[in-house]
Design a protein around this motif. Sequence first.
Motif, PDB file in Angstrom:
ATOM      1  N   CYS A  73       0.858  -1.184   0.000  1.00 40.23           N
ATOM      2  CA  CYS A  73       0.000   0.000   0.000  1.00 40.23           C
ATOM      3  C   CYS A  73       0.894   1.235   0.000  1.00 40.23           C
ATOM      4  N   GLU A  75      -0.107   4.191   0.226  1.00 35.09           N
ATOM      5  CA  GLU A  75      -0.722   5.229   1.056  1.00 35.09           C
ATOM      6  C   GLU A  75      -0.206   5.173   2.499  1.00 35.09           C
ATOM      7  N   CYS A  76      -0.220   3.985   3.122  1.00 33.80           N
ATOM      8  CA  CYS A  76       0.199   3.884   4.529  1.00 33.80           C
ATOM      9  C   CYS A  76       1.499   3.104   4.712  1.00 33.80           C
ATOM     10  N   CYS A 106      -6.627  -2.439   1.668  1.00 29.61           N
ATOM     11  CA  CYS A 106      -5.673  -2.390   2.780  1.00 29.61           C
ATOM     12  C   CYS A 106      -6.470  -2.390   4.084  1.00 29.61           C
ATOM     13  N   ASN A 108      -5.381  -1.630   6.940  1.00 28.98           N
ATOM     14  CA  ASN A 108      -4.914  -0.560   7.807  1.00 28.98           C
ATOM     15  C   ASN A 108      -5.584   0.770   7.474  1.00 28.98           C
ATOM     16  N   CYS A 109      -5.582   1.163   6.181  1.00 29.44           N
ATOM     17  CA  CYS A 109      -6.102   2.488   5.810  1.00 29.44           C
ATOM     18  C   CYS A 109      -7.272   2.427   4.829  1.00 29.44           C
ATOM     19  N   LYS A 110      -7.697   1.242   4.428  1.00 29.41           N
ATOM     20  CA  LYS A 110      -8.832   1.008   3.529  1.00 29.41           C
ATOM     21  C   LYS A 110      -8.592   1.446   2.085  1.00 29.41           C
ATOM     22  N   SER A 111      -7.351   1.775   1.734  1.00 35.71           N
ATOM     23  CA  SER A 111      -7.049   2.130   0.345  1.00 35.71           C
ATOM     24  C   SER A 111      -7.246   0.916  -0.555  1.00 35.71           C
ATOM     25  N   PRO A 128      -6.369   6.063  -2.599  1.00 42.54           N
ATOM     26  CA  PRO A 128      -6.708   6.313  -1.197  1.00 42.54           C
ATOM     27  C   PRO A 128      -8.208   6.176  -0.932  1.00 42.54           C
ATOM     28  N   GLU A 131     -13.230   8.967   3.064  1.00 45.15           N
ATOM     29  CA  GLU A 131     -14.224   8.750   4.128  1.00 45.15           C
ATOM     30  C   GLU A 131     -15.542   9.440   3.818  1.00 45.15           C
TER      31      GLU A 131
END
Length: 141
Positions: A73, A75-76, A106, A108-111, A128, A131
């Motif tokens: 990922c 992103e995170c 992901c 962790n961050c939902k990407s 990404p 929300e």
Amino acid sequence: MSKHDDSITELFDKNGNLIGALLTAELWAEIKPMLADRLPKEEPEEKPEPIADWEMLKDFWDFPYPVDTDVKCDECGSQTEDWQKDEPRKFKLRTANLGGLVSFRCCNCKSRISKRHFKDEITSETTPFIENKDLNKEARY
């Protein structure tokens, strides 16, 4: 004349019976909060991973390189060498098809991580998670 006269289109069957109505996005955004207790919950339940689709892609694998199981990922920064062996899972399989497109979420961050398997290369793209989406542009099927 009401301000909503052009906001509702009634739908009729072939016999002229009213069967439903279409609302504009603006009107829906206005009345949706009033109907919140009658609408399905915003959080859909977790769908199972499409492991059968992943297995089918592996069964018909015709790329000149071995099956890859690594996911990263951007992103995170979360990453794994084999997404299926992680406990707890760092990534959940969302889609896999015979065309070589595989996507993950992901944990962790939902990407969304999309891996595209081409003849000579694999590309990976991270999108990404957003929300607060514009509910006027939200589609559900």
